[in-house]
Design an enzyme around this catalytic site. Structure first.
Site, PDB file in Angstrom:
ATOM      1  N   GLU A   5     -31.277 -23.746  21.495  1.00 41.84           N
ATOM      2  CA  GLU A   5     -30.123 -23.097  20.855  1.00 41.84           C
ATOM      3  C   GLU A   5     -29.155 -22.566  21.913  1.00 41.84           C
ATOM      4  OE1 GLU A   5     -28.349 -22.456  18.414  1.00 41.84           O
ATOM      5  OE2 GLU A   5     -29.456 -22.617  16.522  1.00 41.84           O
ATOM      6  N   ASN A 135     -25.177 -17.819  11.445  1.00 40.27           N
ATOM      7  CA  ASN A 135     -24.942 -18.852  12.451  1.00 40.27           C
ATOM      8  C   ASN A 135     -23.440 -19.068  12.599  1.00 40.27           C
ATOM      9  OD1 ASN A 135     -27.161 -20.136  13.873  1.00 40.27           O
ATOM     10  ND2 ASN A 135     -27.967 -20.745  11.876  1.00 40.27           N
ATOM     11  N   ASP A 191     -24.998 -25.118  11.259  1.00 46.16           N
ATOM     12  CA  ASP A 191     -25.725 -24.297  12.222  1.00 46.16           C
ATOM     13  C   ASP A 191     -24.714 -23.768  13.233  1.00 46.16           C
ATOM     14  OD1 ASP A 191     -27.672 -23.233  14.045  1.00 46.16           O
ATOM     15  OD2 ASP A 191     -29.134 -24.696  13.358  1.00 46.16           O
TER      16      ASP A 191
END
Length: 294
Positions: A5, A135, A191
């Site tokens: 991430e 997100n 996301d």
């Protein structure tokens, strides 16, 4: 990684950073030398941001910390403001005034009990954006819009934003994606994100195997298909900011999916036509130059 991430490009030093959330680590790659560095973390890092005085600001499950990337020393700054057994920090980004905006994830899922926090002048304030998984935090090029997605809701929101005061105003749905995950043409859910130099909002579509580029009006401009099913976030890097780095996940994926998509869990790169922007840095409260919120 298990769940890569928050890719982050340090334009000053030409270095790429990212995190592995369940792997509890921060990673760094020097693309010129291919030297890779990994720093273990005491709990899950949700995201990272560049620190104005060097190193990284790291929102962990249990605290917000500063990582000295020269020595590896980790200094805890503030405790997490929530029940760490069911919540943790997730996606985040700094604004032009040096504040850190970081959302949370409610891990039992099913209820919008996560939120969005702002770190400024040594204090964390909850701006009360109820979501299940925060997100896609990003800012428009003029600084007047804050974007945030709620991944399970398949929705990206756009909020009026005043960078001088750090105040958030009226909201609207920026883009709502179809949420039928059993549909044969299911395209994934939003996301992590980034905004390019033309003001387009890039979004990684988790379980959709693609990146989308959306106009400031929320219209889909283009799509890039990826050799993985679960991209998580992207960052513009390289000398010309036209290398797009993409983190991906292999967490909870089936053996059949991993066999089909062996690059799952890797960090990928590709070239794009429109460059991105350099990331704003977190300004510590001892050197705050912004305007405090009213």
């Amino acid at each position: 990684m298990v769940l890569g991430e928050t890719p982050l490009w340090d334009a000053d030093r030409a270095l790429l950073y990212w995190v592995d959330i369940p792997g509890k680590a921060v990673h760094r790659l020097d693309p010129a030398t291919q030297v890779h560095t990994k720093w273990p973390m005491p709990s899950e890092p949700g995201c990272i941001a560049l620190h104005a005085n060097g190193g990284l600001i790291v929102p962990l499950r249990t605290s917000i910390a500063h990582l000295n990337t020269d020595t590896g020393a980790l200094r805890h700054l503030l405790p997490a403001p929530y029940d760490v057994s069911i919540l943790r920090f997730n996606d985040g980004r700094c604004d032009a005034a040096g504040r850190l905006w970081v959302g949370t994830i409610y891990e039992p899922k099913g209820q919008p009990r996560a939120s969005l926090y702002c770190l400024e002048r040594g204090q964390l304030r909850d701006v009360h954006h109820p979501v299940t998984t925060s997100n896609g935090v990003a800012f428009s090029n003029d600084g007047k819009t804050l974007y945030q997605s709620d991944t399970p809701a398949h929705r990206i929101m756009a909020y009026e934003f005043d960078v001088a005061s750090g105040q958030i105003g009226a909201s609207k749905v920026f883009h709502q994606f179809p949420d039928d995950r059993s549909a044969p043409d299911y395209g994934g859910r939003p996301d992590g994100a980034a905004v390019d130099s033309e003001g387009a909002y890039w979004c990684a579509m988790f379980e959709g195997g693609r990146l989308l580029r959306l106009s400031p009006a929320g219209e889909i401009l283009s799509e890039i298909r990826l050799p993985v099913r679960c991209p998580t976030m992207m960052a513009f890097g390289g000398q010309d900011l036209r290398t797009l780095y993409v983190t991906t996940s292999r967490e909870n994926r089936s053996a059949a999916e991993i066999e089909q998509y062996p690059l799952s869990g890797h960090t990928l790169s590709l070239r794009v036509d429109v460059p991105g922007r350099t990331e704003f840095k977190f300004t510590p409260w001892s050197e705050w130059r912004g305007t405090p919120a009213a």
